[in-house]
Design an enzyme around this catalytic site. Structure first.
Site, PDB file in Angstrom:
ATOM      1  N   HIS A 216      11.998  49.289   1.334  1.00 29.31           N
ATOM      2  CA  HIS A 216      13.063  50.294   1.391  1.00 29.31           C
ATOM      3  C   HIS A 216      13.709  50.343   2.780  1.00 29.31           C
ATOM      4  O   HIS A 216      14.900  50.662   2.903  1.00 29.31           O
ATOM      5  CB  HIS A 216      12.535  51.699   1.041  1.00 29.31           C
TER       6      HIS A 216
ATOM      7  N   CYS B 128      10.428  53.530  -9.136  1.00 25.77           N
ATOM      8  CA  CYS B 128      10.922  54.017  -7.845  1.00 25.77           C
ATOM      9  C   CYS B 128      11.564  55.389  -8.049  1.00 25.77           C
ATOM     10  O   CYS B 128      12.291  55.607  -9.020  1.00 25.77           O
ATOM     11  CB  CYS B 128      11.945  53.029  -7.268  1.00 25.77           C
TER      12      CYS B 128
ATOM     13  N   HIS C  54       6.222  47.976  -1.020  1.00 22.96           N
ATOM     14  CA  HIS C  54       7.323  48.678  -1.691  1.00 22.96           C
ATOM     15  C   HIS C  54       8.050  49.587  -0.699  1.00 22.96           C
ATOM     16  O   HIS C  54       9.292  49.612  -0.669  1.00 22.96           O
ATOM     17  CB  HIS C  54       6.763  49.505  -2.869  1.00 22.96           C
ATOM     18  N   GLU C  55       7.283  50.304   0.132  1.00 25.10           N
ATOM     19  CA  GLU C  55       7.896  51.242   1.090  1.00 25.10           C
ATOM     20  C   GLU C  55       8.617  50.513   2.213  1.00 25.10           C
ATOM     21  O   GLU C  55       9.730  50.881   2.583  1.00 25.10           O
ATOM     22  CB  GLU C  55       6.837  52.196   1.678  1.00 25.10           C
TER      23      GLU C  55
HETATM   24  O1  LIG Z   1       9.542  54.280  -2.501  1.00 25.60           O
HETATM   25  C1  LIG Z   1       8.577  55.044  -3.132  1.00 25.60           C
HETATM   26  N1  LIG Z   1       8.855  55.334  -4.460  1.00 25.60           N
HETATM   27  O2  LIG Z   1      10.015  55.068  -4.972  1.00 25.60           O
HETATM   28  C2  LIG Z   1       7.791  55.916  -5.242  1.00 25.60           C
HETATM   29  C3  LIG Z   1       7.061  54.858  -6.068  1.00 25.60           C
HETATM   30  C4  LIG Z   1       6.204  53.997  -5.220  1.00 25.60           C
HETATM   31  C5  LIG Z   1       5.587  52.809  -5.903  1.00 25.60           C
HETATM   32  C6  LIG Z   1       5.534  52.683  -7.286  1.00 25.60           C
HETATM   33  C7  LIG Z   1       4.952  51.559  -7.864  1.00 25.60           C
HETATM   34  C8  LIG Z   1       4.427  50.560  -7.051  1.00 25.60           C
HETATM   35  C9  LIG Z   1       4.480  50.689  -5.676  1.00 25.60           C
HETATM   36  C10 LIG Z   1       5.069  51.818  -5.115  1.00 25.60           C
HETATM   37 NI    NI Z   2      10.741  53.320  -4.108  1.00 29.53          NI
END
Ligand SMILES: OCN(O)CCCc1ccccc1
Ligand code: NI
Length: 183
Positions: A157, A110, A153-154
């Site tokens: 957040h 992240c 993942h987004e």
């Molecule tokens: O929130 C976005 N971020 O921190 C960038 C990394 C995004 C991400 C990385 C690994 C698996 C899924 C999503």
């Molecule tokens: Ni992230």
């Protein structure tokens, strides 16, 4: 332009706060923010620009990572089949999902976490997302594989959830049975 100094890190309250819905159709400020966010992602994936501005590569970013508690996300990436996913979304919501789980064999990272956190991050293998785009159109996206992982993942957040909240505390590399591994 957004650079790493604009991205808040662990400990910042925005990362553990439930973000607010945004009014749609989007006003200019929120449209500009989504555009700035996707421009950051494109810059972070451009070797020259990323090196010049010391950007960590990102495939997605959520407004709370900028200390802005709004339900806005941008994603810009190609999946493992080379399909391009490039979206700027307001109020994204997972409206249905598979029982089956999936996880990235590499684990997750992240932009707001300046350390490696080992372990598998079990997520839904398939999701349906409803959201509003820049022009105010209602979208319905059916996602699987790598794209499903990134969108989850987004959207996490926006709900104050970090990827490591999903890692098994006792055995970080344990996974739900018959979960699908994504290489
Ligand atoms: O929130 C976005 N971020 O921190 C960038 C990394 C995004 C991400 C990385 C690994 C698996 C899924 C999503
Ligand atoms: Ni992230």
């Amino acid at each position: 332009m957004i650079t790493m100094k604009d991205i808040v890190r662990e400990g910042h309250p925005s990362l553990t706060t439930i973000a607010d819905h945004v009014t749609v159709p989007l006003d200019k400020q929120n449209k500009d923010l989504l555009n700035d966010m996707i421009t950051f992602l494109k810059n972070s994936q451009d070797d020259e620009i990323a090196k010049k501005y010391n950007l960590r590569a990102g495939v997605g970013i959520a407004a709370p990572q900028l200390g802005i508690n709004k339900r806005l996300i941008s994603v810009h990436f190609e999946d493992l089949n080379g399909s391009l996913y490039s979206y700027m979304l307001a109020n994204p919501k997972i409206v249905s999902h598979s029982v089956e789980k999936a996880y990235l064999s590499s684990g997750e990272g992240c932009l707001s976490v300046d350390r490696n956190v080992e372990g598998y991050v079990p997520r839904y293998a398939r999701i349906t997302v409803r959201a509003t785009d820049l022009e105010g159109n209602e979208l319905k996206l059916r996602l699987k594989g790598y794209a499903a992982i990134i969108f989850q993942h987004e959207i996490d957040h926006l709900n104050g959830i970090m990827f490591y909240d999903h890692i098994n505390k006792n055995n970080p590399f344990s996974v739900p049975e018959n979960a699908t591994v994504i290489e």
